[in-house]
Write a protein that holds these residues in place. Structure first.
Motif, mmCIF file in Angstrom:
data_model
loop_
_atom_site.group_PDB
_atom_site.id
_atom_site.type_symbol
_atom_site.label_atom_id
_atom_site.label_comp_id
_atom_site.label_asym_id
_atom_site.label_seq_id
_atom_site.Cartn_x
_atom_site.Cartn_y
_atom_site.Cartn_z
ATOM 1 N N VAL A 178 -1.445 -15.243 39.285
ATOM 2 C CA VAL A 178 -0.225 -14.282 39.571
ATOM 3 C C VAL A 178 0.584 -14.718 38.558
ATOM 4 O O VAL A 178 0.651 -15.597 38.099
ATOM 5 C CB VAL A 178 0.027 -14.199 40.827
ATOM 6 N N GLU A 179 1.501 -13.756 38.206
ATOM 7 C CA GLU A 179 2.552 -13.851 37.169
ATOM 8 C C GLU A 179 4.009 -13.625 38.164
ATOM 9 O O GLU A 179 4.016 -12.677 38.673
ATOM 10 C CB GLU A 179 2.546 -13.157 36.101
ATOM 11 N N SER A 180 5.172 -14.340 38.080
ATOM 12 C CA SER A 180 6.229 -13.889 38.626
ATOM 13 C C SER A 180 6.958 -12.755 37.753
ATOM 14 O O SER A 180 6.677 -12.398 36.612
ATOM 15 C CB SER A 180 7.377 -15.234 38.663
ATOM 16 N N ASN A 181 7.659 -12.241 38.701
ATOM 17 C CA ASN A 181 8.464 -10.863 37.953
ATOM 18 C C ASN A 181 9.800 -11.427 37.265
ATOM 19 O O ASN A 181 9.835 -12.550 36.995
ATOM 20 C CB ASN A 181 8.556 -9.923 39.104
ATOM 21 N N GLY A 182 10.435 -10.694 36.637
ATOM 22 C CA GLY A 182 11.567 -10.854 35.928
ATOM 23 C C GLY A 182 12.646 -11.663 36.750
ATOM 24 O O GLY A 182 13.572 -12.028 35.898
ATOM 25 N N GLU A 183 12.593 -11.592 37.915
ATOM 26 C CA GLU A 183 13.366 -12.533 38.873
ATOM 27 C C GLU A 183 12.794 -13.841 39.366
ATOM 28 O O GLU A 183 13.544 -14.677 40.083
ATOM 29 C CB GLU A 183 14.008 -11.545 39.757
#
Length: 77
Positions: A20-25
């Protein structure tokens, strides 16, 4: 918080990976089967981080935070 961190969950029993990838926060979520996982985090400009043997149970919510240090990321060939 670090945006766009690549998170990899490695199931210790089956050796299957979930990415998975973290969002902008810097927030991420993953839906995993119960078991024990090694968790790896990589982000541009930061040294990789890992947590070993994180236990995931049925219908539970785990919070796994990483402290990532600035530096040149190590890449394997």
């Amino acid at each position: 918080m670090i945006p766009n961190v690549r998170i990899r969950f490695l199931d210790r029993a089956s050796k299957r990976s979930t990415n998975v990838e973290s969002n902008g926060e810097g927030v991420y979520t993953a839906c995993l089967s119960p078991g024990a996982y090694d968790v790896f985090a990589d982000a541009m400009g930061f040294k990789p981080a890992k947590r070993k043997s994180i236990k995931v149970e049925m219908s539970s919510k785990n919070v796994i935070d990483f402290v990532m240090k600035r530096g040149k990321p190590v890449t394997s060939h």
